[in-house]
Design a protein around this motif. Sequence first.
Motif, PDB file in Angstrom:
ATOM      1  N   SER A 258     -11.518  23.720  51.357  1.00 55.61           N
ATOM      2  CA  SER A 258     -11.928  24.178  49.851  1.00 55.61           C
ATOM      3  C   SER A 258     -10.694  24.199  48.972  1.00 55.61           C
ATOM      4  N   ILE A 259     -10.924  23.593  47.744  1.00 52.87           N
ATOM      5  CA  ILE A 259     -10.048  23.418  46.679  1.00 52.87           C
ATOM      6  C   ILE A 259      -9.856  25.021  46.024  1.00 52.87           C
ATOM      7  N   THR A 260     -10.963  25.559  46.089  1.00 53.61           N
ATOM      8  CA  THR A 260     -11.137  26.997  45.573  1.00 53.61           C
ATOM      9  C   THR A 260     -10.696  27.867  46.419  1.00 53.61           C
ATOM     10  N   LYS A 261     -10.718  27.698  47.841  1.00 55.31           N
ATOM     11  CA  LYS A 261      -9.959  28.589  48.747  1.00 55.31           C
ATOM     12  C   LYS A 261      -8.409  28.638  48.525  1.00 55.31           C
ATOM     13  N   TYR A 262      -7.758  27.332  48.539  1.00 53.82           N
ATOM     14  CA  TYR A 262      -6.344  27.171  48.459  1.00 53.82           C
ATOM     15  C   TYR A 262      -5.860  27.542  47.116  1.00 53.82           C
ATOM     16  N   SER A 263      -6.701  27.582  46.146  1.00 57.75           N
ATOM     17  CA  SER A 263      -6.517  27.950  44.830  1.00 57.75           C
ATOM     18  C   SER A 263      -6.480  29.705  44.935  1.00 57.75           C
ATOM     19  N   LEU A 264      -7.267  30.447  45.614  1.00 57.84           N
ATOM     20  CA  LEU A 264      -7.312  31.746  45.788  1.00 57.84           C
ATOM     21  C   LEU A 264      -6.263  32.142  46.610  1.00 57.84           C
ATOM     22  N   LEU A 265      -5.888  31.486  47.619  1.00 54.20           N
ATOM     23  CA  LEU A 265      -4.575  31.868  48.404  1.00 54.20           C
ATOM     24  C   LEU A 265      -3.321  31.642  47.492  1.00 54.20           C
ATOM     25  N   HIS A 266      -3.332  30.877  46.656  1.00 54.03           N
ATOM     26  CA  HIS A 266      -2.371  30.978  45.507  1.00 54.03           C
ATOM     27  C   HIS A 266      -2.337  32.011  44.817  1.00 54.03           C
ATOM     28  N   VAL A 267      -3.378  32.299  44.225  1.00 56.06           N
ATOM     29  CA  VAL A 267      -3.431  33.429  43.410  1.00 56.06           C
ATOM     30  C   VAL A 267      -3.384  34.765  43.896  1.00 56.06           C
ATOM     31  N   ALA A 268      -3.991  34.923  45.303  1.00 51.82           N
ATOM     32  CA  ALA A 268      -3.607  36.193  45.896  1.00 51.82           C
ATOM     33  C   ALA A 268      -2.178  36.589  46.061  1.00 51.82           C
ATOM     34  N   LYS A 269      -1.226  35.485  46.551  1.00 55.63           N
ATOM     35  CA  LYS A 269       0.029  35.618  46.811  1.00 55.63           C
ATOM     36  C   LYS A 269       1.060  35.653  45.573  1.00 55.63           C
ATOM     37  N   GLU A 270       0.673  34.858  44.698  1.00 54.70           N
ATOM     38  CA  GLU A 270       1.281  34.782  43.402  1.00 54.70           C
ATOM     39  C   GLU A 270       1.047  35.872  42.280  1.00 54.70           C
ATOM     40  N   TYR A 271      -0.209  35.934  42.089  1.00 56.62           N
ATOM     41  CA  TYR A 271      -0.669  36.653  40.866  1.00 56.62           C
ATOM     42  C   TYR A 271      -0.670  38.117  41.421  1.00 56.62           C
ATOM     43  N   LEU A 272      -1.551  38.190  42.413  1.00 62.24           N
ATOM     44  CA  LEU A 272      -1.654  39.624  43.010  1.00 62.24           C
ATOM     45  C   LEU A 272      -0.676  40.256  43.988  1.00 62.24           C
TER      46      LEU A 272
ATOM     47  N   PRO B   2      -8.060  18.232  39.406  1.00 60.82           N
ATOM     48  CA  PRO B   2      -8.916  17.044  39.852  1.00 60.82           C
ATOM     49  C   PRO B   2      -8.001  16.215  40.579  1.00 60.82           C
ATOM     50  N   ASN B   3      -6.960  16.370  40.706  1.00 56.07           N
ATOM     51  CA  ASN B   3      -6.074  15.569  42.011  1.00 56.07           C
ATOM     52  C   ASN B   3      -6.303  16.003  43.092  1.00 56.07           C
ATOM     53  N   GLN B   4      -6.657  17.217  43.342  1.00 61.80           N
ATOM     54  CA  GLN B   4      -7.199  17.813  44.686  1.00 61.80           C
ATOM     55  C   GLN B   4      -8.323  17.137  45.012  1.00 61.80           C
ATOM     56  N   ASN B   5      -9.435  16.919  44.219  1.00 63.23           N
ATOM     57  CA  ASN B   5     -10.456  16.397  44.452  1.00 63.23           C
ATOM     58  C   ASN B   5     -10.476  14.800  44.831  1.00 63.23           C
ATOM     59  N   ALA B   6      -9.427  14.277  43.969  1.00 66.38           N
ATOM     60  CA  ALA B   6      -9.214  12.873  44.558  1.00 66.38           C
ATOM     61  C   ALA B   6      -8.588  12.786  45.996  1.00 66.38           C
ATOM     62  N   LYS B   7      -7.709  13.756  46.386  1.00 63.84           N
ATOM     63  CA  LYS B   7      -7.180  13.588  47.703  1.00 63.84           C
ATOM     64  C   LYS B   7      -8.430  13.902  48.516  1.00 63.84           C
ATOM     65  N   ARG B   8      -8.990  14.782  48.305  1.00 58.65           N
ATOM     66  CA  ARG B   8     -10.361  15.111  49.237  1.00 58.65           C
ATOM     67  C   ARG B   8     -11.252  14.158  49.414  1.00 58.65           C
TER      68      ARG B   8
ATOM     69  N   GLU C   7     -13.268  44.062  52.564  1.00 61.94           N
ATOM     70  CA  GLU C   7     -13.996  43.375  51.401  1.00 61.94           C
ATOM     71  C   GLU C   7     -14.047  41.958  52.201  1.00 61.94           C
ATOM     72  N   ALA C   8     -15.231  40.961  51.588  1.00 60.88           N
ATOM     73  CA  ALA C   8     -15.184  39.773  52.187  1.00 60.88           C
ATOM     74  C   ALA C   8     -16.304  38.977  51.126  1.00 60.88           C
ATOM     75  N   GLY C   9     -15.848  37.631  51.221  1.00 60.85           N
ATOM     76  CA  GLY C   9     -16.572  36.745  50.101  1.00 60.85           C
ATOM     77  C   GLY C   9     -16.419  35.582  50.583  1.00 60.85           C
ATOM     78  N   ALA C  10     -17.510  34.605  49.808  1.00 60.39           N
ATOM     79  CA  ALA C  10     -17.599  33.170  50.227  1.00 60.39           C
ATOM     80  C   ALA C  10     -17.072  32.609  48.905  1.00 60.39           C
ATOM     81  N   CYS C  11     -16.221  31.260  49.093  1.00 63.29           N
ATOM     82  CA  CYS C  11     -15.581  30.872  47.828  1.00 63.29           C
ATOM     83  C   CYS C  11     -15.976  29.301  47.792  1.00 63.29           C
ATOM     84  N   GLY C  12     -16.081  28.823  46.559  1.00 65.64           N
ATOM     85  CA  GLY C  12     -16.498  27.244  46.331  1.00 65.64           C
ATOM     86  C   GLY C  12     -16.567  27.201  44.785  1.00 65.64           C
ATOM     87  N   THR C  13     -16.709  25.913  44.437  1.00 61.66           N
ATOM     88  CA  THR C  13     -16.717  25.430  43.120  1.00 61.66           C
ATOM     89  C   THR C  13     -17.825  26.017  42.305  1.00 61.66           C
TER      90      THR C  13
END
Length: 341
Positions: A247-261, A77-83, A280-286
Amino acid sequence: MCKTVDIDWSNLGFSYIKTDLRYVSKWKDGNWDEGTLVEDHHLSISESSTALHYGQQCFEGLKAYRTKSGKIQLFRPNQNAKRINDSCKRVLMPEIPEDKFIDACIQVVKANEHYVPPYGTGATLYLRPFVIGVGDNIGVKPAPEYIFCVFCLPVGPYFKGGMAPVNFTVSQYDRAAPYGTGAAKVGGNYAGSLLSHELAVKKGFADCIYLDPLTHTKIEEVGAANFFGITKDNKFITPKSPSILPSITKYSLLHVAKEYLEMEVAERDVLIDQLDEFKEAGACGTAAVITPIGGIEYKGKLHVFHSKTEVGPVTKKLYDTLYGIQFGDVKAPKGWIVEVK
């Protein structure tokens, strides 16, 4: 004792449902008031409010998730507050202190806890914070007063019967101007997208792809979501542009792709005539976390990625990991989860 509600959790869609209480705070003479929870879901504002005439308003979207143990948690939620504050600054509205924003969200979730869907249904409690310019005003200038509100409603899982790829077409319209409000979450961006969305749906597509407004050569957004692609050498790529909503989801996926996968990741230009670099391709959001893209129609041809019917393996891993973090089944990075106590 917690109240109960008569809701068929397995058949929830994404439609308005009036819940019990919402948070309202007013800004006047340079300060926000304490804010309070109210039952009335109507707002009374001046007919000359800037939100009605000049689009001085912005909003956010985030969710509360019930975990397997029954806890309720908010996701970043802190990222929503910032945005929302970045959006407020862009249209000259007063910022909301981060602790006030998060506290308002927590108050609304706690007050409507019985509307948080059970774990395992895939459903969530959607929160819609927004700020509007109000008060008596007729000139094109910032409002004399503002309202900050947070309301909530239970929503069903985005994919009924499982995640499946959908197709998109490239729009002839622009979503935002080169130096406009594309990076702010303001209503005007969405009003301008209604026609292009309708045209895409009439052609049989889920929604449309918006290209960069300056050159019309680069992918910017997918409907109201951000784009990502997985290259043939397994890199996670997403467009970078000052007119894309961060997108908060996009930046979360960037982290997941790098750190988890353990993938290489990059934000860079994504050229519409070089789609074949992606497997592969996708759209991401809340709303959906990830919507897999089966194909993109451009200049009369449909470019298919992994499959028109099957979700790609990397997209599936990204989805499962982030979805698991949100529902408490996968360990979250530090600071991502706020428990509602």
